[in-house]
Design a protein around this motif. Structure first.
Motif, PDB file in Angstrom:
ATOM      1  N   ALA A 289      41.049  53.043  38.808  1.00  0.00           N
ATOM      2  CA  ALA A 289      40.324  51.829  39.214  1.00  0.00           C
ATOM      3  C   ALA A 289      41.237  50.624  39.081  1.00  0.00           C
ATOM      4  O   ALA A 289      42.032  50.542  38.136  1.00  0.00           O
TER       5      ALA A 289
ATOM      6  N   PRO B 179      41.436  46.091  40.503  1.00  0.00           N
ATOM      7  CA  PRO B 179      40.864  45.023  41.340  1.00  0.00           C
ATOM      8  C   PRO B 179      41.834  44.537  42.426  1.00  0.00           C
ATOM      9  O   PRO B 179      43.045  44.488  42.205  1.00  0.00           O
ATOM     10  N   PHE B 180      41.276  44.104  43.556  1.00  0.00           N
ATOM     11  CA  PHE B 180      42.069  43.595  44.689  1.00  0.00           C
ATOM     12  C   PHE B 180      41.325  42.422  45.330  1.00  0.00           C
ATOM     13  O   PHE B 180      40.186  42.582  45.765  1.00  0.00           O
TER      14      PHE B 180
ATOM     15  N   GLY C 256      44.162  44.560  50.974  1.00  0.00           N
ATOM     16  CA  GLY C 256      45.618  44.417  51.059  1.00  0.00           C
ATOM     17  C   GLY C 256      46.232  44.829  49.737  1.00  0.00           C
ATOM     18  O   GLY C 256      45.911  44.264  48.691  1.00  0.00           O
ATOM     19  N   ILE C 257      47.095  45.837  49.779  1.00  0.00           N
ATOM     20  CA  ILE C 257      47.656  46.372  48.531  1.00  0.00           C
ATOM     21  C   ILE C 257      49.177  46.222  48.573  1.00  0.00           C
ATOM     22  O   ILE C 257      49.846  46.801  49.439  1.00  0.00           O
ATOM     23  N   ALA C 258      49.707  45.438  47.638  1.00  0.00           N
ATOM     24  CA  ALA C 258      51.157  45.213  47.580  1.00  0.00           C
ATOM     25  C   ALA C 258      51.846  46.458  47.042  1.00  0.00           C
ATOM     26  O   ALA C 258      51.218  47.323  46.434  1.00  0.00           O
TER      27      ALA C 258
ATOM     28  N   ARG D 148      54.748  48.064  44.534  1.00  0.00           N
ATOM     29  CA  ARG D 148      55.582  47.789  43.357  1.00  0.00           C
ATOM     30  C   ARG D 148      57.017  48.195  43.694  1.00  0.00           C
ATOM     31  O   ARG D 148      57.223  49.084  44.530  1.00  0.00           O
TER      32      ARG D 148
ATOM     33  N   THR E 220      46.300  52.980  43.744  1.00  0.00           N
ATOM     34  CA  THR E 220      45.184  52.830  44.698  1.00  0.00           C
ATOM     35  C   THR E 220      45.652  53.158  46.119  1.00  0.00           C
ATOM     36  O   THR E 220      44.983  53.915  46.837  1.00  0.00           O
TER      37      THR E 220
ATOM     38  N   MET F  71      36.880  44.013  34.360  1.00  0.00           N
ATOM     39  CA  MET F  71      37.647  44.088  35.608  1.00  0.00           C
ATOM     40  C   MET F  71      39.115  43.755  35.334  1.00  0.00           C
ATOM     41  O   MET F  71      40.030  44.449  35.772  1.00  0.00           O
TER      42      MET F  71
ATOM     43  N   ASP G 191      49.011  47.796  34.547  1.00  0.00           N
ATOM     44  CA  ASP G 191      49.814  48.780  35.272  1.00  0.00           C
ATOM     45  C   ASP G 191      49.842  50.079  34.465  1.00  0.00           C
ATOM     46  O   ASP G 191      50.834  50.392  33.806  1.00  0.00           O
TER      47      ASP G 191
ATOM     48  N   ARG H 122      38.173  35.148  43.059  1.00  0.00           N
ATOM     49  CA  ARG H 122      39.509  34.847  42.543  1.00  0.00           C
ATOM     50  C   ARG H 122      39.943  33.512  43.102  1.00  0.00           C
ATOM     51  O   ARG H 122      39.833  33.270  44.318  1.00  0.00           O
TER      52      ARG H 122
ATOM     53  N   TYR I 206      39.264  31.793  38.144  1.00  0.00           N
ATOM     54  CA  TYR I 206      38.197  32.472  38.884  1.00  0.00           C
ATOM     55  C   TYR I 206      37.097  31.459  39.160  1.00  0.00           C
ATOM     56  O   TYR I 206      37.065  30.388  38.545  1.00  0.00           O
TER      57      TYR I 206
HETATM   58  C1  LIG Z   1      41.529  39.589  40.201  1.00  0.00           C
HETATM   59  C2  LIG Z   1      42.715  40.394  40.622  1.00  0.00           C
HETATM   60  C3  LIG Z   1      42.992  40.541  41.966  1.00  0.00           C
HETATM   61  C4  LIG Z   1      44.081  41.319  42.392  1.00  0.00           C
HETATM   62  N1  LIG Z   1      44.312  41.434  43.722  1.00  0.00           N
HETATM   63  C5  LIG Z   1      45.329  42.206  44.162  1.00  0.00           C
HETATM   64  C6  LIG Z   1      45.534  42.389  45.559  1.00  0.00           C
HETATM   65  O1  LIG Z   1      44.790  41.878  46.402  1.00  0.00           O
HETATM   66  N2  LIG Z   1      46.560  43.197  45.951  1.00  0.00           N
HETATM   67  C7  LIG Z   1      47.377  43.815  45.043  1.00  0.00           C
HETATM   68  O2  LIG Z   1      48.290  44.540  45.434  1.00  0.00           O
HETATM   69  N3  LIG Z   1      47.187  43.668  43.714  1.00  0.00           N
HETATM   70  C8  LIG Z   1      46.180  42.897  43.250  1.00  0.00           C
HETATM   71  N4  LIG Z   1      45.958  42.763  41.904  1.00  0.00           N
HETATM   72  C9  LIG Z   1      46.812  43.506  40.960  1.00  0.00           C
HETATM   73  C10 LIG Z   1      46.344  44.986  40.823  1.00  0.00           C
HETATM   74  O3  LIG Z   1      45.018  45.045  40.339  1.00  0.00           O
HETATM   75  C11 LIG Z   1      47.286  45.686  39.833  1.00  0.00           C
HETATM   76  O4  LIG Z   1      48.575  45.764  40.397  1.00  0.00           O
HETATM   77  C12 LIG Z   1      46.810  47.065  39.417  1.00  0.00           C
HETATM   78  O5  LIG Z   1      47.584  47.506  38.319  1.00  0.00           O
HETATM   79  C13 LIG Z   1      46.941  48.113  40.528  1.00  0.00           C
HETATM   80  O6  LIG Z   1      46.526  49.323  39.976  1.00  0.00           O
HETATM   81  P1  LIG Z   1      46.807  50.766  40.564  1.00  0.00           P
HETATM   82  O7  LIG Z   1      48.293  51.041  40.461  1.00  0.00           O
HETATM   83  O8  LIG Z   1      45.972  51.619  39.665  1.00  0.00           O
HETATM   84  O9  LIG Z   1      46.346  50.764  41.994  1.00  0.00           O
HETATM   85  C14 LIG Z   1      44.912  41.953  41.433  1.00  0.00           C
HETATM   86  C15 LIG Z   1      44.635  41.804  40.069  1.00  0.00           C
HETATM   87  C16 LIG Z   1      43.555  41.031  39.659  1.00  0.00           C
HETATM   88  C17 LIG Z   1      43.249  40.861  38.201  1.00  0.00           C
END
Ligand SMILES: Cc1cc2nc3c(=O)[nH]c(=O)nc-3n(C[C@H](O)[C@H](O)[C@H](O)COP(=O)(O)O)c2cc1C
Length: 207
Positions: free
Chosen positions: A40, A42-43, A59-61, A63, A70, A93, A99, A181, A188
């Motif tokens: 789990a 947040p995004f 949108g997922i960046a 690393r 995710t 959340m 990470d 956000r 927030y």
């Molecule tokens: C409120 C909030 C919003 C976030 N939004 C994003 C996002 O839109 N895109 C993204 O890549 N990471 C975002 N992040 C960071 C990811 O949640 C973080 O990199 C997380 O560790 C990803 O987990 P995973 O490797 O389990 O997918 C956000 C973090 C927070 C606290």
């Protein structure tokens, strides 16, 4: 003042976008890897894009070391659950955004409960008042490694107390107390300050 994005470094483009496009709703995304391990995170690169078919976008960046869990899980399985975040779950959340090693169940780590889904394999977060079960429609993999996910919503779970009229699908939106956000490190917003403004006469709900 004009900021031309050509030649602007990535960090500055991000600052300009993330400190102006606010508040952004938060998708608290639950996935499973191919071995069935739950994840789990947040995004806030997130919104709903249409209702026919019911479509949302994430949108997922990437690393430096590779895809976030995710993105990797969505690519591998094509399924995910988007939970929404009420104010009372803000800290939980935030905890799930660390990470963690692949395979760590952030739902359990944050003291939350996984509830089985109806149409997809990943569970939903039982404490969240809204959960949407989704399957991938389109994955856009950008050169930077950023993954844009377009998903179709297959089913929605709503907390009983938020449903005012089942037949008409009237939802008590303020009671959901969802957060958004904002800018900078950790800002927030709550959705407690609102105003009502009817559309001009003669415009229908699709106009
Ligand atoms: C409120 C909030 C919003 C976030 N939004 C994003 C996002 O839109 N895109 C993204 O890549 N990471 C975002 N992040 C960071 C990811 O949640 C973080 O990199 C997380 O560790 C990803 O987990 P995973 O490797 O389990 O997918 C956000 C973090 C927070 C606290």
């Amino acid at each position: 003042m004009l900021f031309d994005f050509d030649g602007l470094p990535r960090e500055k483009r991000a600052k300009l976008l993330l400190s102006t496009v606010v508040p952004r709703p938060i998708a608290w995304v639950v996935t499973r890897d191919e071995a069935g391990r739950v994840n789990a995170a947040p995004f806030s690169f997130f919104n709903v894009m249409g209702s026919n078919p019911p479509t949302l976008a994430l949108g997922i960046a990437r690393r430096p070391a590779g895809l976030k869990d995710t993105a990797a899980n969505i690519k591998a399985t094509g399924e995910f659950v988007v939970n929404l975040v009420p104010h009372r779950l803000a800290e939980a959340m935030n905890l799930t955004s660390f990470d963690a090693e692949s395979g760590v169940d952030e739902i359990a780590a944050a003291g939350l409960t996984a509830q089985p889904s109806h149409r997809v394999a990943p569970p939903r977060i039982g404490e969240s008042p809204v959960a949407m079960e989704c399957k991938v429609m389109t994955l856009i993999e950008q050169e930077s490694g950023h993954t844009i996910v377009l998903g179709e919503v297959l089913a929605m779970h709503l907390a009983e107390e938020a449903v005012m009229d089942v037949e008409r699908c009237y939802i008590d939106t303020p009671a959901l107390d969802l957060i958004g956000r904002m800018h900078g490190g950790g800002w927030y917003s709550r959705t407690t300050e609102r105003f009502d403004m009817p559309r001009p006469a003669g415009i229908n709900r699709y106009g």
